[in-house]
Structures are given as C-alpha cells and as structure tokens.
Enzyme design. Sequence first.
Site, PDB file in Angstrom:
ATOM      1  N   ASP A 144       0.851  -1.187   0.000  1.00 39.31           N
ATOM      2  CA  ASP A 144       0.000   0.000   0.000  1.00 39.31           C
ATOM      3  C   ASP A 144       0.886   1.237   0.000  1.00 39.31           C
ATOM      4  O   ASP A 144       2.000   1.201  -0.521  1.00 39.31           O
ATOM      5  CB  ASP A 144      -0.935  -0.072   1.226  1.00 39.31           C
ATOM      6  CG  ASP A 144      -2.281   0.607   0.974  1.00 39.31           C
ATOM      7  OD1 ASP A 144      -2.263   1.821   0.686  1.00 39.31           O
ATOM      8  OD2 ASP A 144      -3.330  -0.052   1.058  1.00 39.31           O
ATOM      9  N   HIS A 213      -3.627   6.045   3.352  1.00 42.82           N
ATOM     10  CA  HIS A 213      -4.392   4.863   2.947  1.00 42.82           C
ATOM     11  C   HIS A 213      -3.810   3.582   3.546  1.00 42.82           C
ATOM     12  O   HIS A 213      -4.535   2.736   4.078  1.00 42.82           O
ATOM     13  CB  HIS A 213      -4.408   4.793   1.417  1.00 42.82           C
ATOM     14  CG  HIS A 213      -5.323   3.751   0.863  1.00 42.82           C
ATOM     15  ND1 HIS A 213      -4.901   2.471   0.573  1.00 42.82           N
ATOM     16  CD2 HIS A 213      -6.631   3.792   0.534  1.00 42.82           C
ATOM     17  CE1 HIS A 213      -5.915   1.781   0.087  1.00 42.82           C
ATOM     18  NE2 HIS A 213      -6.982   2.562   0.050  1.00 42.82           N
ATOM     19  N   SER A 477     -11.632  -0.403  -0.055  1.00 38.78           N
ATOM     20  CA  SER A 477     -10.357  -0.363   0.654  1.00 38.78           C
ATOM     21  C   SER A 477     -10.500  -0.811   2.088  1.00 38.78           C
ATOM     22  O   SER A 477      -9.570  -1.323   2.676  1.00 38.78           O
ATOM     23  CB  SER A 477      -9.812   1.065   0.676  1.00 38.78           C
ATOM     24  OG  SER A 477      -9.129   1.324  -0.493  1.00 38.78           O
TER      25      SER A 477
END
Length: 689
Positions: A144, A213, A477
């Site tokens: 990520d 994220h 996500s």
Amino acid sequence: MALCSSMRAHLALLLCFCLLLSGVNGRSRKLYIVYLGDVKHGHPNDVIASHHDMLTTVLGSKEETLDSIIHNYKHGFSGFAAMLTEDQAKQLAELTEVISIEPSRSYTTMTTRSWDFLGLNHQTPSELLQRSNYGEDVIIGVIDTGIWPESRSFSDEGYGPVPSRWKGVCQVGEGWGSNNCSRKIIGARFYSAGVAEEELKIDYLSPRDANGHGTHTASTAAGSVVDAASFHGLGAGAARGGAPRARIAVYKAVWGSGRGAGAANTATLLAAIDDAIHDGVDVLSLSLASEENSLVPCTPFRRDRRRGQSLYYYGKNSTGSSFKPLAFGGLCTADSLNGTNVRGQVVLCASADSFPVALENVLNAGGSGLIFAEYTKHIIDATGDCGGIACVLVDLTTALQIGKYMVDASLSSSPVAMIEPARTITGKETLAPTIAAFSSRGPSIQYPEVIKPDIAAPGASILAAMKDAYIFGSGTSMATPHVSGIVALLKALHPNWSPAALKSAIMTTASVTDERDMPILAQGLPRKIADPFDYGAGHINPNRAADPGLIYDIDPNDYNKFFGCSFKKSVRCNATMLPGYHLNLPSISIPDLRQPITVSRTVTNVGEADAVYHAAIESPAGVKIDIEPSVLAFNATNKVNTFQVKLSPLWRLQGDYTFGSLTWYSGQKTVRIPIAVRMTIYDSYADVA
Ligand SMILES: *[C@@H]1O[C@H](CO)[C@@H](O)[C@H](O)[C@H]1NC(C)=O
Ligand SMILES: *[C@@H]1O[C@H](CO)[C@@H](O)[C@H](O)[C@H]1NC(C)=O
Ligand SMILES: *[C@@H]1O[C@H](CO)[C@@H](O)[C@H](O)[C@H]1NC(C)=O
Ligand SMILES: *[C@@H]1O[C@H](CO)[C@@H](O)[C@H](O)[C@H]1NC(C)=O
Ligand SMILES: *[C@@H]1O[C@H](CO)[C@@H](O)[C@H](O)[C@H]1NC(C)=O
C-alpha cells in the site's frame, strides 16, 4: 497521447480504447512485465545476470539493458520489468525462454465511496478469534502507501519475539529509522523505481505513509486493540484489526496521490509481492484497483449491465457477407477521421454524441461498415437507414472486446470484421425491456467465466488509524483488509490450506441473507436485492469459514490452463485454452449458454472424516441443472469427490444473467456456491481469432 487526453475529456469510454490501442501504433517505450516461468534456482546475482543477458540479446548493448530494466523478479516467479518499444517486446516474445510479456498497468488506491450493502454490521468473529489466538504470529504483508509507525494501533506492547522464519528487512529512509520496525511492524520496504517524480516529491522516500491509505488498511487488517479510539468523539470504543495479534510487514509500492499511472503500476507491485514471498509473508493485503484493466475509468457505463448481444443491421446491398479490414475511428468526428484511410473498411466508433453524425462521417470517409459503441438508448431506429453500408450497435462491453481483439490481431495480422444481415428476434427470445441493474462490479469483463467479486465484507464507516488519529473510512479499501484479517485468522487455524482452499472456505460459508433472513440489498438506483455480481458468494461469515466442511481446492498449475497471454501462445500461455468455467472455483459462471454445458468440480472433505453430503439446487431462471452424483460420501480413505454439473437452457433466449446456487449439505454444514448463467443465441461480433 495528446489525442488520448483530449478524448478522455470527451468520453471515458475512449480512455479505455486509447489504452487498449495506444500500444498498437506507439513507437515509444512502455513498461512491460516479462514472465519467464517458475523461480530459477541459483544465486540471486546470477539470476539477475541471466535476465540482463537475455535482454541484451534484443537491445544490443549492456548500457541499453541497464537503462531499460526496472525490476528483477526471482522469488515468486522468474522475470523482469523493463521499458521496451512494441517491437522490442515482440522480439523478446520470440525467445523460447519467454513465456509471456504483458504491459504494466497502473493501479489506484480504492476510493472511499459508500459500500454497497446496507444494514450490515461487522460480525465479531469472537469464536474464530479465540481459536486462532487472534492471528498471533501470522504475518500479513500490506502492499500500500506505507505506514505510520507511531499510531497506537501498531504498538508492540506484549508481543513475543519476531517469528524466527521471518527473512525480511527494515529499510531505512526519510523519516524512518531502524527503530520504526518493532515486534508488530516486523519489516518494511519501499519501491520507488519507475514511479513518477511528482508522486515521490509529495511523499516520504521511505516506508512512512504520507497518503494515509496504507495506515488505515493495515490497522483494519491487523491493528492491535486500541481502547478509546474515536474520531472527534464519534464511534468511541475499542478499535482493532481483523487479526489484532498478527504481525505486519509493510511494502510501500503506492506513492503520493495514490492514483494515476505515476503512483502505482504492476511492475512495482510485483516487485513488492516478490519480496514478500521471499520474506515469509503468510497473507497479502492489497486494497488496489487496476485502472486500465477494469472498467473503473469508464464509470458512466460500469453500472449498466445491459448487453448488446442483439444485432441490428440494415443494408439492402448486404455488404456484410465477407470480412473487411477493421479500423478504429475514435470519436468518428470529421476531424478524427480526416487523414485516416478507412475506405472500404469497417470502422469502430465510440462517440459521445450522435450516431447519425458518426455515420455521416464514416460514409464521407468511404467506410464500408460502422460498429457504433452504443452510449444512449433508443437509437436503434437510427440504424434503419445506414446509407447503404452495414451498421451495428454494440454496448460498451462488446466494444471493449472488439478493441482487445484489434490489439491482439494487429500484432499478428490485421483485424477484420464481418457484419451479418439482421435476423428478427421475436419478443419471446428477448428479455425486453431490459432493466438497468445497478451494481458496482460484476461481471468481469476480462473473464466472464469467473464470477466477480468473490465476497462482500464490512466496509462502511470503519474506524481505523490515520497518522496519529483515527478516522472513518468506507469503501472497498476498508473491506479488503477485513478479508485479509480473516484470512490471517483462518491461516493460523489451518496453516496447510492453500490460498484457493482459504478462499473456498470464505466463499462457501458466506451469507446471502442478513440475521433476520432478509435478503441483502444493493445500493443504487433503483435499490435492489443483491445478486452475485454485487456480492459474489455473499457476505463474509468468519466463524463459519473456520469449519467449511468441504473445500474447492485448485492446483496452482491449473491456472495456466485458463488464462492466455496477449503476446505469445505457448503451452504455458495458450489463448485457445479451456474456458474458465472449468477451473475448480467455488462458483460457476457460464456467459454464453446455448447448448447444454457440463462442468466438473472436485471437493475435499476437511470436516468429520465420515460424512455424506446431499446436493440442493436453486436453478437460475430458464436453466435446468443436473448434478451427478447428487450424493457424496466421504470416509477416512476417501476424502476427495468429483461431481458434474450439467446446465441446460430451457429456452432459446437472448438473455441477461440469471442466478442460482448449488449447496452441498450434511447435518448443520452447508457448502454453497453461486451460479450465474446468461443464455444467448447470437454473438455480436465475429470470432475470428
Ligand atoms: C521512527 O523513526 C523516526 C526517525 O528515526 C523517529 O523520529 C521516530 O521517533 C520513530 N518512531 C517510532 C515509533 O519509533
Ligand atoms: C482535413 O485535413 C486537412 C489538412 O489538415 C485540411 O486541410 C482539411 O480541411 C480537413 N478536412 C476536413 C473535412 O476537416
Ligand atoms: C445498392 O447498390 C446499388 C448499386 O451498387 C446502388 O445504386 C444502391 O443505391 C444501393 N442501395 C442502397 C440502399 O444503398
Ligand atoms: C493450447 O491448448 C489447447 C487446448 O488445451 C491444445 O489443444 C493446444 O495444443 C495448445 N496449444 C499449444 C501451442 O500448446
Ligand atoms: C471409503 O469409501 C470408499 C468408496 O466409497 C470405499 O471403497 C471404502 O471401502 C471406504 N473405506 C472405509 C474405511 O470405509
């Protein structure tokens, strides 16, 4: 590419065409993944040297090779990523050692748009949590945007030593020292080669997460229990990951903005995966979507599941009975066709505005046929007079398939098309009117023989870490790391299960109703009862997945039999391969049912040794299903059984997908797989590949 960007502004559809077709004409270099097969044994430096030698035979010099090669893969598979022209890629494909060459694609972090499913609460997997010891010592690799090690979610208080099988590293960099790795974050690497300068500039050149994220997903998958976490007092309570005692290995392969070609690509992600395999990661978590490979950039269309299988044609002089060269006309404006020679050719147009305008331009340019990607409905009447040439309307899916065919064909020969005279399809054979079915995903455009998505998991309003605080996130996500966390728990419980077995356990035990036995709804306009193209096998049920009874396992070599490559047709990579519905997946999807089709599945008993399972069928509307045998008996020596599923269409129908299921049951155990079938009569484009 200037053309592409102006087109992009006009119509998202064209973005797809640009990306599909840009490779055909471009002389410029693009990033390719060269796949050489299984891992080559030997010293890593020797493996890298052999990659360099191979590339040098095509590029001519060592200097060019060093300038071209971006990543070497040597743990999960053998291969490399390199900047190549189309011609160089084709030359490499000729080498016997090369199994496939595929362009690298760009990826984007999944968005925080609202989750599809309503009224679903995260079921606390308490029983599974205890049995798996909270995932203790399972290593989750998070690929990520990096991680924020100071977050309370990654505290290593109370953790034992790092598992001795761990072979990873703690790669230091900007704002990241070796003390940032701990007994919780046991390793960290970052991959900046081939990433755009502007994405690197707004990020830390280290595993540290500027975007946020990666921290959110890592804490959702494996965050330690944090009491009194809240977002400005909202959602106050304990925050924890799916497998709160699992260890985290960080692979930063997504940079800066987290979206766009510059931020993440296949070559970089494969480098991260390759290292993760070497390091000893048990479960990989990737909350990413391919930008080009799916229809995600074509948002205006992706929710419309309507098919243009029906053929509309009007041409009294029947130009259609022979193959003609096929050309891509882009928007088919006077400008876009000016200067191109489409005389006598069938032109594929993707126009935002009107069919008559595109037709007029194609006629003026001397085209002999028009394939028009239908954008608005109710334009079928317009095809009543095509000025003497053959014309046909196709939907986006079909247009993309034609685009893909054009790319493939242009590599070997020249693409051709034949438009056949129209046949009258009576009301009985059509499913009319077509109801726009709204859903965010399936079917898979690339592999319609595989039901996608696989599973639904909680993804709405998930409280998870962001830098030093906690924020709510919603979206795929957030759902993905839930699944990763659950897989980690299952892996702790069943260390020898293959990835396919773990996936089967999760899918066959999923729920298609909520706790009140009410059907799951899919958000959208209109809201509707969800089907497998919304939720795959259903909503994840971790406790049941721990003891699935039967599993649909897959030998890794089997995957080679189903997925072709665009550059090369070898034994290992063969485009004329078996249809995907023969793969032993815990789902069945038949995208073109005309004649009865029989698929075979094999199940392995992982429950009580002596068990008898009975089949229960919920047939998709209009399809008859026979299971042979319909009773499966297992004992201590007989752990594996194979059965046949025969699907027969009841009607001749140019239809849309209908859904059903097959459930094996034995006492309390139910092992359910979804079935999707589309009955068809006609192809909407000639299959000449
Ligand atoms: C991580 O490393 C940086 C730089 O060495 C340091 O300032 C920071 O305090 C470290 N954080 C943790 C949690 O150890
Ligand atoms: C086609 O392009 C040429 C050269 O750019 C230009 O002179 C001509 O006017 C164009 N024709 C049309 C129909 O746009
Ligand atoms: C069919 O072809 C004839 C002769 O080539 C031509 O005169 C006529 O206009 C065409 N008909 C149509 C409908 O285009
Ligand atoms: C490709 O697969 C088909 C079907 O499995 C097989 O008949 C054919 O020989 C294969 N072709 C090559 C080149 O391996
Ligand atoms: C197990 O089942 C097989 C096949 O049904 C049978 O032939 C075999 O005798 C059984 N073995 C035992 C130990 O019951």
